[in-house]
Write a protein that holds these residues in place. Sequence first.
Motif, PDB file in Angstrom:
ATOM      1  N   ASP A 189      78.076 -53.343  71.306  1.00  0.00           N
ATOM      2  CA  ASP A 189      78.334 -54.443  70.473  1.00  0.00           C
ATOM      3  C   ASP A 189      80.071 -54.707  70.259  1.00  0.00           C
ATOM      4  O   ASP A 189      80.741 -53.690  69.681  1.00  0.00           O
ATOM      5  N   VAL A 190      80.346 -55.467  71.107  1.00  0.00           N
ATOM      6  CA  VAL A 190      82.011 -55.211  71.132  1.00  0.00           C
ATOM      7  C   VAL A 190      82.739 -55.753  69.742  1.00  0.00           C
ATOM      8  O   VAL A 190      83.693 -54.936  69.350  1.00  0.00           O
ATOM      9  N   GLY A 191      82.070 -56.494  69.102  1.00  0.00           N
ATOM     10  CA  GLY A 191      82.735 -56.758  67.536  1.00  0.00           C
ATOM     11  C   GLY A 191      82.650 -55.434  66.770  1.00  0.00           C
ATOM     12  O   GLY A 191      83.740 -55.134  66.170  1.00  0.00           O
ATOM     13  N   ALA A 192      81.498 -54.769  66.842  1.00  0.00           N
ATOM     14  CA  ALA A 192      81.424 -53.621  65.903  1.00  0.00           C
ATOM     15  C   ALA A 192      82.257 -52.372  66.432  1.00  0.00           C
ATOM     16  O   ALA A 192      83.034 -51.996  65.436  1.00  0.00           O
ATOM     17  N   MET A 193      82.512 -52.400  67.849  1.00  0.00           N
ATOM     18  CA  MET A 193      83.411 -51.465  68.284  1.00  0.00           C
ATOM     19  C   MET A 193      84.889 -51.553  68.140  1.00  0.00           C
ATOM     20  O   MET A 193      85.593 -50.655  67.528  1.00  0.00           O
ATOM     21  N   LEU A 194      85.001 -52.895  68.096  1.00  0.00           N
ATOM     22  CA  LEU A 194      86.559 -53.307  67.945  1.00  0.00           C
ATOM     23  C   LEU A 194      87.101 -53.206  66.196  1.00  0.00           C
ATOM     24  O   LEU A 194      87.840 -52.393  65.913  1.00  0.00           O
ATOM     25  N   GLY A 195      85.859 -53.457  65.231  1.00  0.00           N
ATOM     26  CA  GLY A 195      86.253 -53.227  63.964  1.00  0.00           C
ATOM     27  C   GLY A 195      86.043 -51.745  63.577  1.00  0.00           C
ATOM     28  O   GLY A 195      86.895 -51.209  62.752  1.00  0.00           O
ATOM     29  N   LEU A 196      85.148 -50.959  64.204  1.00  0.00           N
ATOM     30  CA  LEU A 196      85.234 -49.440  64.078  1.00  0.00           C
ATOM     31  C   LEU A 196      86.642 -48.965  64.580  1.00  0.00           C
ATOM     32  O   LEU A 196      87.300 -47.951  63.911  1.00  0.00           O
ATOM     33  N   GLY A 197      87.007 -49.316  65.650  1.00  0.00           N
ATOM     34  CA  GLY A 197      88.492 -48.802  66.330  1.00  0.00           C
ATOM     35  C   GLY A 197      89.475 -48.977  65.416  1.00  0.00           C
ATOM     36  O   GLY A 197      90.349 -48.159  65.024  1.00  0.00           O
ATOM     37  N   TYR A 198      89.668 -50.237  64.697  1.00  0.00           N
ATOM     38  CA  TYR A 198      90.663 -50.576  63.866  1.00  0.00           C
ATOM     39  C   TYR A 198      90.596 -49.765  62.532  1.00  0.00           C
ATOM     40  O   TYR A 198      91.565 -49.161  61.825  1.00  0.00           O
TER      41      TYR A 198
END
Length: 329
Positions: free
Chosen positions: A47-56
Amino acid sequence: MTSFPTDLTTAQPVEAGTDDTPEAPAAAAAGALRSGAGGTWQALRHDVGAMLGLGYIVLVTLVAILAPVLTSISGWTPYEFDQTAIDPNLGGMPIGPWGGVSAEHWFGVEPGSGRDIFARIVYGARVSMSIALSATLLTTVLGVSLGLMAGYFGGRVDLVISRVMDFLMAFPALIFMIAVLSALPAGNRSALLVVVISVFGWPYLARIVRGQTMSLAQREFVEAARAAGASGTRIVFREILPNLRSTIIVMSTLAVPGYIGTEAGLSFLGVGVVPPAPSWGQMISASVKWYAVDPAYFVVPGVCLFLLVLSFTVLGDRLRAVVDAQEGR
């Protein structure tokens, strides 16, 4: 605090006749939870959105932890004034474009004072994250413990806890937080914020845990544990609590952005973190009178706060969707 359906469970009841010892249901639940956690992570990885959020979130966490190292590299602490970076003839406006952004001041400087915005941002991240995560931890402990007690033991225990929940949830929380914090001394304000936020936040999780506990208490694996002579405390913590783990994780993840916003809002209103301690909400409040002539001072903490709240919200929402999908199979 966002509420959502309360039918999340993570383990199926043990089939009758497999084992009648109280340890068996707990072992089965633990195995199901381990496999469920692996499946949840695999789903989130794609999930791109979840991974971007987790990365931030990871980035902000590292920035908060390494704040002293980062400020030593930049050369400025959040409390130092650089009068050479502002123009006294223009009312203290930063010298240079974008609020005084330069090789010396990476995010510019505060108008009027000349304090380095980068240093205040990284230390503000430490304040915001520590308050939000501490409040989430305390809220989770209170909400889960009291919710389990009310849902399993029922009777007068349930009556007392439920009435306290109703009492706290009936108040407009933000108004009472402002009133309480205004009346308390300014010393150790971060700890006071954690306590006040948690007092008004735990009933929302407790209500959900109570409802699910009442449902799980009637399941076959709980009845098997009772028949085997397990105590009430053992049943609550070894049989019921493991089945609530997904619910607790999702609720906690969704609570963090709310508490980050609450801390920022209270600091914005002047009853949160006390100056000169840096806080993103406090910086946004101070930038209001400057945003027309120095918008960068408002944009930098505003964007950092917005992205952090958005990241936690997206991650919590995607985590809830994955858990719901797994339970629907």
